[in-house]
Design an enzyme around this catalytic site. Structure first.
Site, PDB file in Angstrom:
ATOM      1  N   GLY A  84     -21.576  10.458  37.507  1.00  0.00           N
ATOM      2  CA  GLY A  84     -20.685  10.492  36.126  1.00  0.00           C
ATOM      3  C   GLY A  84     -19.115  10.555  37.051  1.00  0.00           C
ATOM      4  O   GLY A  84     -18.918  10.870  38.000  1.00  0.00           O
ATOM      5  N   GLY A  86     -16.368  12.231  37.937  1.00  0.00           N
ATOM      6  CA  GLY A  86     -16.242  13.538  38.500  1.00  0.00           C
ATOM      7  C   GLY A  86     -14.507  13.849  38.581  1.00  0.00           C
ATOM      8  O   GLY A  86     -14.090  14.586  38.500  1.00  0.00           O
ATOM      9  N   LYS A 106      -7.769   7.709  37.470  1.00  0.00           N
ATOM     10  CA  LYS A 106      -8.623   8.195  38.407  1.00  0.00           C
ATOM     11  C   LYS A 106      -7.984   9.203  39.349  1.00  0.00           C
ATOM     12  O   LYS A 106      -6.839   8.943  39.850  1.00  0.00           O
ATOM     13  CB  LYS A 106      -9.102   7.130  39.427  1.00  0.00           C
ATOM     14  CG  LYS A 106      -9.943   7.499  40.531  1.00  0.00           C
ATOM     15  CD  LYS A 106     -10.552   5.927  41.213  1.00  0.00           C
ATOM     16  CE  LYS A 106     -11.448   6.304  42.416  1.00  0.00           C
ATOM     17  NZ  LYS A 106     -11.706   5.038  43.097  1.00  0.00           N
ATOM     18  N   ASP A 118     -12.976  18.614  43.152  1.00  0.00           N
ATOM     19  CA  ASP A 118     -11.917  19.218  42.543  1.00  0.00           C
ATOM     20  C   ASP A 118     -11.394  18.202  41.417  1.00  0.00           C
ATOM     21  O   ASP A 118     -10.387  18.546  40.652  1.00  0.00           O
ATOM     22  CB  ASP A 118     -10.658  19.525  43.284  1.00  0.00           C
ATOM     23  CG  ASP A 118     -10.281  18.317  44.362  1.00  0.00           C
ATOM     24  OD1 ASP A 118     -10.725  17.214  44.058  1.00  0.00           O
ATOM     25  OD2 ASP A 118      -9.403  18.521  45.129  1.00  0.00           O
ATOM     26  N   GLY A 119     -11.817  16.834  41.200  1.00  0.00           N
ATOM     27  CA  GLY A 119     -11.583  16.220  40.081  1.00  0.00           C
ATOM     28  C   GLY A 119     -10.158  15.571  40.610  1.00  0.00           C
ATOM     29  O   GLY A 119      -9.660  14.567  39.811  1.00  0.00           O
ATOM     30  N   ARG A 170      -6.468   2.375  36.476  1.00  0.00           N
ATOM     31  CA  ARG A 170      -6.990   1.000  36.748  1.00  0.00           C
ATOM     32  C   ARG A 170      -7.492   0.192  35.384  1.00  0.00           C
ATOM     33  O   ARG A 170      -7.878   1.044  34.806  1.00  0.00           O
ATOM     34  CB  ARG A 170      -8.047   1.138  38.107  1.00  0.00           C
ATOM     35  CG  ARG A 170      -9.277   2.082  37.716  1.00  0.00           C
ATOM     36  CD  ARG A 170     -10.292   2.370  38.883  1.00  0.00           C
ATOM     37  NE  ARG A 170     -11.280   3.112  38.329  1.00  0.00           N
ATOM     38  CZ  ARG A 170     -12.441   3.376  39.200  1.00  0.00           C
ATOM     39  NH1 ARG A 170     -12.249   2.568  40.545  1.00  0.00           N
ATOM     40  NH2 ARG A 170     -13.232   3.928  38.805  1.00  0.00           N
ATOM     41  N   ASP A 242     -23.936   3.163  41.770  1.00  0.00           N
ATOM     42  CA  ASP A 242     -23.119   3.663  40.723  1.00  0.00           C
ATOM     43  C   ASP A 242     -21.736   2.957  41.206  1.00  0.00           C
ATOM     44  O   ASP A 242     -20.777   3.006  40.520  1.00  0.00           O
ATOM     45  CB  ASP A 242     -22.878   5.048  40.999  1.00  0.00           C
ATOM     46  CG  ASP A 242     -22.504   5.657  42.266  1.00  0.00           C
ATOM     47  OD1 ASP A 242     -23.535   5.401  43.364  1.00  0.00           O
ATOM     48  OD2 ASP A 242     -21.572   6.197  42.476  1.00  0.00           O
ATOM     49  N   ASP A 252     -14.438   0.752  42.585  1.00  0.00           N
ATOM     50  CA  ASP A 252     -14.388   1.759  43.369  1.00  0.00           C
ATOM     51  C   ASP A 252     -14.354   1.773  44.927  1.00  0.00           C
ATOM     52  O   ASP A 252     -14.997   1.578  45.831  1.00  0.00           O
ATOM     53  CB  ASP A 252     -15.768   2.494  43.227  1.00  0.00           C
ATOM     54  CG  ASP A 252     -15.868   3.144  42.136  1.00  0.00           C
ATOM     55  OD1 ASP A 252     -15.045   3.123  41.170  1.00  0.00           O
ATOM     56  OD2 ASP A 252     -17.035   4.030  41.592  1.00  0.00           O
TER      57      ASP A 252
HETATM   58  P1  AMP Z   1     -17.779   7.675  44.986  1.00  0.00           P
HETATM   59  O1  AMP Z   1     -18.628   7.676  46.126  1.00  0.00           O
HETATM   60  O2  AMP Z   1     -16.243   7.651  44.911  1.00  0.00           O
HETATM   61  O3  AMP Z   1     -18.211   6.334  44.248  1.00  0.00           O
HETATM   62  O4  AMP Z   1     -17.938   8.952  44.126  1.00  0.00           O
HETATM   63  C1  AMP Z   1     -19.204   9.494  43.927  1.00  0.00           C
HETATM   64  C2  AMP Z   1     -19.493  10.386  42.865  1.00  0.00           C
HETATM   65  O5  AMP Z   1     -18.815  11.584  43.380  1.00  0.00           O
HETATM   66  C3  AMP Z   1     -18.727  10.106  41.544  1.00  0.00           C
HETATM   67  O6  AMP Z   1     -19.488  10.749  40.473  1.00  0.00           O
HETATM   68  C4  AMP Z   1     -17.346  10.581  41.645  1.00  0.00           C
HETATM   69  O7  AMP Z   1     -17.013  10.807  40.299  1.00  0.00           O
HETATM   70  C5  AMP Z   1     -17.501  11.973  42.437  1.00  0.00           C
HETATM   71  N1  AMP Z   1     -16.347  12.356  43.009  1.00  0.00           N
HETATM   72  C6  AMP Z   1     -15.860  11.789  44.058  1.00  0.00           C
HETATM   73  N2  AMP Z   1     -14.888  12.451  44.296  1.00  0.00           N
HETATM   74  C7  AMP Z   1     -14.685  13.482  43.648  1.00  0.00           C
HETATM   75  C8  AMP Z   1     -13.555  14.562  43.420  1.00  0.00           C
HETATM   76  N3  AMP Z   1     -12.641  14.678  44.437  1.00  0.00           N
HETATM   77  N4  AMP Z   1     -13.979  15.400  42.451  1.00  0.00           N
HETATM   78  C9  AMP Z   1     -14.802  15.361  41.568  1.00  0.00           C
HETATM   79  N5  AMP Z   1     -15.995  14.357  41.712  1.00  0.00           N
HETATM   80  C10 AMP Z   1     -15.740  13.491  42.781  1.00  0.00           C
HETATM   81 MG    MG Z   2     -17.973   5.648  42.527  1.00  0.00          MG
END
Ligand code: AMP
Ligand code: MG
Length: 470
Positions: A84, A86, A106, A118-119, A170, A242, A252
């Site tokens: 989801g 994050g 983002k 940390d989002g 985005r 995802d 992404d």
């Molecule tokens: P990604 O590999 O960037 O596609 O991210 C994979 C998952 O990790 C997704 O659910 C993102 O929302 C979550 N995610 C990546 N970076 C962060 C972050 N800094 N804080 C919270 N969730 C993250």
């Molecule tokens: Mg992703």
């Protein structure tokens, strides 16, 4: 400021997402605003302070219905039933000329899907995604786009240390992923699957007749997309399910990068230790991802056994499809209007000579049309044998040089330039960021003032690894 929102995802069942506003940031400061894109979307201009407040998530524009989307996904082959957004927040959607797009922040703060994260995002990945996604758009490759970048005035702790935080806005046809279907399938939520299916049909494939037909159409777009990536030397880097869209757009941007000297095994992502998402493995991985989509769609069919049989056949046809898009794309790169299977060895021979001769991917193809490709090879003899066969084949073509100049870019966002741009931005100098965006907006036109951006990296400048930035 006015954004003409019309939010269809927010009208779906509320178990698909968590309604929430972005978490405000301390001191937003506008880095970039894509005014032409905003104008296309009917977004009225505003002063920089307002833009910074809105695109930092501090101030919600009227009509926004902000939410974090739920999804699942296979990450490096392992299934996570709960991923989801994050660190993202969907503000809403805008419809222009019949096209609906998402407006998403983002790096906008923690959500219920953040797990340990940390989002947030630091400025590096935000500017990387801004530059690369806009470059892909200019190259004619389906992609999410960058509408704005804002510095948050907060510090984010990542691999390089304490870094300035930033948020990217985005725009994408949607952020619906293979993993969105997997999320519902993993919960045996057939009603939810059906609602998502209807939404995707309305939004992306109004001509699709049933789930099998949808699968075929998604496969067609993804096959074409991956062939287009390959044709510019692009390596996505994290082709998890995802990060694979239903729309067929690239999304992404994480540790993605363009190759300099050609080698099929090239990998940049620091976490891709097995080379699962290596350059030449992308056509295989996308088949695997489409098989996961097929599996998630089975519950929508009246007879599961018959569905598995039909879907298997559709997925098994994908490699030939990707191959044919690849052949067309690379055929044009060497001046062939319509490459046939008999032309494939001409293409693969060139590529294997390029790998042996450490030839620069972008500059070699561009030089073919200019008659200077020989210089690109460490051993020019590797080019000479191939060239005579190629010239014979070109006799059947009308205007191969014009074709090659139209499809082979002069300039791509080279990794070392992207890294230098990020270093400068972190130090407060955004001129390299602005210059890259400016030059990359016209990638097929030689710009005498940008010759430095065409040059491959010197050995001290080569970037060997890229990071997710999470
Ligand atoms: P990604 O590999 O960037 O596609 O991210 C994979 C998952 O990790 C997704 O659910 C993102 O929302 C979550 N995610 C990546 N970076 C962060 C972050 N800094 N804080 C919270 N969730 C993250
Ligand atoms: Mg992703």
């Amino acid at each position: 400021m006015q954004i003409p929102f019309d939010n269809s995802y927010a009208r779906l069942p509320d178990r698909f997402f968590t309604r929430m506003t972005p978490v405000p940031v301390r001191e937003p400061h506008l880095i970039a605003f894509n005014a032409p894109l905003a104008a296309e979307l009917g977004i009225t201009p505003a002063d920089d302070t307002t833009l910074a407040q809105v695109f930092a998530g501090n101030q919600m524009p009227e009509g926004a219905d902000p939410l974090a989307q739920a999804y699942a996904g296979h990450q490096f082959g392992g299934f996570s039933p709960q991923l989801g957004d994050g660190r993202a927040n969907l503000l809403g959607e805008v419809v222009r000329d019949g096209h609906r797009v998402d407006i998403q922040l983002k790096g906008s703060g923690p959500t219920p899907y953040s797990r340990m994260g940390d989002g947030r995002a630091w400025m590096g990945p935000v500017l990387r995604e801004y530059v690369l996604s806009e470059a892909m758009y200019a190259l004619g490759i389906p992609t999410s786009r960058a509408l704005a970048a804002v510095a948050t005035g907060e510090t984010v702790y990542r691999e390089p240390g304490a870094m300035p935080g930033a948020i990217l806005t985005r725009v994408a046809a949607s952020h619906i992923r293979v993993g969105t279907f997997q999320y519902l399938a993993a919960r045996r939520d057939t009603d939810g699957l059906r609602a998502l299916y209807e939404h995707v049909i309305d939004r992306h494939y109004p001509e699709a007749t049933d789930p099998a037909d949808l699968l075929s159409r998604v496969i067609d777009r993804q096959a074409r997309l991956v062939a287009q990536w390959m044709s510019v030397g692009f390596i996505h880097g994290v082709m998890n399910t995802d990060n694979t869209t239903l729309s067929g757009e690239t999304i992404d941007y994480g540790p993605c990068a363009f190759m300099d000297s050609y080698h099929p095994d090239t990998v940049f992502s620091s976490i891709d230790r097995q080379g699962r998402y290596a350059f030449s493995n992308q056509p295989n991985v996308i088949v695997w991802n489409m098989a996961q989509l097929a599996t998630a769609l089975v519950p929508l069919m009246p007879d599961a056994d018959a569905a598995v049989e039909a879907f298997t056949e559709i997925v098994h046809a994908m490699p030939a499809l990707t191959q044919s898009y690849w052949r067309q794309a690379f055929g044009r790169k060497i001046g062939l209007t319509e490459a046939t299977p008999a032309d494939e060895t001409l293409i693969t021979d060139l590529l294997s000579n390029m790998a042996h001769g450490q030839a620069d991917f972008t500059n070699t193809f561009r030089a073919l049309g200019d008659g200077t490709a020989r210089e690109q090879f460490s051993d020019p003899a590797l080019f000479d044998d191939w060239e005579s066969e190629w010239r014979t084949r070109l006799e059947q073509e009308h205007e191969p040089h014009a074709l090659m100049r139209a499809v082979n870019p002069v300039v791509i966002p080279r990794n070392h330039r992207v890294e230098q741009m990020i270093d400068a931005a972190v130090a407060g100098d955004f001129a390299p960021f602005e210059r890259l965006n400016h030059v990359l907006a016209r990638p097929f036109e030689p710009d005498p003032d940008a010759a430095d951006l065409r040059r491959p990296p010197q050995s001290s400048e080569i970037v060997h690894q890229t990071f997710c930035g999470t």
